[in-house]
Write a protein that holds these residues in place. Structure first.
Motif, PDB file in Angstrom:
ATOM      1  N   THR A  51      -6.356   4.465  -4.440  1.00 45.84           N
ATOM      2  CA  THR A  51      -5.987   4.192  -3.051  1.00 45.84           C
ATOM      3  C   THR A  51      -4.517   3.850  -2.885  1.00 45.84           C
ATOM      4  O   THR A  51      -3.989   3.935  -1.798  1.00 45.84           O
ATOM      5  CB  THR A  51      -6.824   3.025  -2.488  1.00 45.84           C
ATOM      6  OG1 THR A  51      -6.599   1.872  -3.305  1.00 45.84           O
ATOM      7  CG2 THR A  51      -8.294   3.365  -2.468  1.00 45.84           C
ATOM      8  N   ASP A  52      -3.850   3.459  -3.961  1.00 46.85           N
ATOM      9  CA  ASP A  52      -2.449   3.054  -3.865  1.00 46.85           C
ATOM     10  C   ASP A  52      -1.650   3.781  -4.929  1.00 46.85           C
ATOM     11  O   ASP A  52      -1.611   3.362  -6.071  1.00 46.85           O
ATOM     12  CB  ASP A  52      -2.321   1.539  -4.041  1.00 46.85           C
ATOM     13  CG  ASP A  52      -0.887   1.050  -3.951  1.00 46.85           C
ATOM     14  OD1 ASP A  52      -0.023   1.809  -3.471  1.00 46.85           O
ATOM     15  OD2 ASP A  52      -0.629  -0.085  -4.374  1.00 46.85           O
ATOM     16  N   GLN A  53      -0.984   4.844  -4.585  1.00 47.06           N
ATOM     17  CA  GLN A  53      -0.252   5.647  -5.549  1.00 47.06           C
ATOM     18  C   GLN A  53       0.996   4.944  -6.075  1.00 47.06           C
ATOM     19  O   GLN A  53       1.609   5.405  -7.008  1.00 47.06           O
ATOM     20  CB  GLN A  53       0.115   7.003  -4.939  1.00 47.06           C
ATOM     21  CG  GLN A  53      -1.106   7.864  -4.658  1.00 47.06           C
ATOM     22  CD  GLN A  53      -1.929   8.127  -5.910  1.00 47.06           C
ATOM     23  OE1 GLN A  53      -1.384   8.496  -6.941  1.00 47.06           O
ATOM     24  NE2 GLN A  53      -3.223   7.924  -5.840  1.00 47.06           N
ATOM     25  N   ALA A  54       1.389   3.815  -5.497  1.00 47.84           N
ATOM     26  CA  ALA A  54       2.565   3.086  -5.975  1.00 47.84           C
ATOM     27  C   ALA A  54       2.225   2.168  -7.144  1.00 47.84           C
ATOM     28  O   ALA A  54       3.108   1.626  -7.765  1.00 47.84           O
ATOM     29  CB  ALA A  54       3.168   2.272  -4.839  1.00 47.84           C
ATOM     30  N   GLY A  55       0.946   1.980  -7.441  1.00 52.64           N
ATOM     31  CA  GLY A  55       0.551   1.133  -8.554  1.00 52.64           C
ATOM     32  C   GLY A  55      -0.409   0.045  -8.123  1.00 52.64           C
ATOM     33  O   GLY A  55      -0.850  -0.002  -6.988  1.00 52.64           O
ATOM     34  N   ILE A  56      -0.722  -0.835  -9.028  1.00 54.13           N
ATOM     35  CA  ILE A  56      -1.650  -1.926  -8.749  1.00 54.13           C
ATOM     36  C   ILE A  56      -0.924  -3.008  -7.966  1.00 54.13           C
ATOM     37  O   ILE A  56       0.161  -3.432  -8.372  1.00 54.13           O
ATOM     38  CB  ILE A  56      -2.202  -2.499 -10.068  1.00 54.13           C
ATOM     39  CG1 ILE A  56      -3.027  -1.431 -10.770  1.00 54.13           C
ATOM     40  CG2 ILE A  56      -3.029  -3.751  -9.818  1.00 54.13           C
ATOM     41  CD1 ILE A  56      -3.513  -1.835 -12.133  1.00 54.13           C
ATOM     42  N   PRO A  57      -1.489  -3.474  -6.873  1.00 53.27           N
ATOM     43  CA  PRO A  57      -0.819  -4.514  -6.100  1.00 53.27           C
ATOM     44  C   PRO A  57      -0.750  -5.823  -6.879  1.00 53.27           C
ATOM     45  O   PRO A  57      -1.676  -6.173  -7.610  1.00 53.27           O
ATOM     46  CB  PRO A  57      -1.686  -4.661  -4.853  1.00 53.27           C
ATOM     47  CG  PRO A  57      -2.985  -4.024  -5.182  1.00 53.27           C
ATOM     48  CD  PRO A  57      -2.752  -3.057  -6.294  1.00 53.27           C
ATOM     49  N   LEU A  58       0.357  -6.534  -6.735  1.00 47.62           N
ATOM     50  CA  LEU A  58       0.533  -7.819  -7.393  1.00 47.62           C
ATOM     51  C   LEU A  58      -0.129  -8.917  -6.572  1.00 47.62           C
ATOM     52  O   LEU A  58      -0.261  -8.790  -5.354  1.00 47.62           O
ATOM     53  CB  LEU A  58       2.020  -8.124  -7.546  1.00 47.62           C
ATOM     54  CG  LEU A  58       2.816  -7.146  -8.402  1.00 47.62           C
ATOM     55  CD1 LEU A  58       4.292  -7.520  -8.375  1.00 47.62           C
ATOM     56  CD2 LEU A  58       2.298  -7.131  -9.818  1.00 47.62           C
TER      57      LEU A  58
END
Length: 68
Positions: A51-58
């Motif tokens: 769902t988030d191609q920018a990476g894992i949310p912090l």
């Protein structure tokens, strides 16, 4: 520690891993244990969710690190 050495263009870095001190060669992406002689190969994996191609949310309580 490895990432920091990579950013500074250092050719090698020492890290403690599994009870041994490994000398990591950042050019060949290999390492060897000083005590055991064990050889390892490094690989860099990017963690990306579907769902988030920018990476894992912090976590929300984390603050951004200052640029070196």
């Amino acid at each position: 520690m490895i990432q920091e050495a990579y950013r500074k263009d250092e050719p090698t870095v020492q890290v403690c891993l599994r009870g041994d001190v490994f000398v990591i060669d950042l050019i060949t992406k290999t390492g060897s244990g000083q005590r055991t002689g064990e050889h390892i190969t490094l690989s860099r994996n990017w963690m990306v969710s579907s769902t988030d191609q920018a990476g894992i949310p912090l976590p929300g309580n984390w603050e951004p690190m200052a640029a070196p």
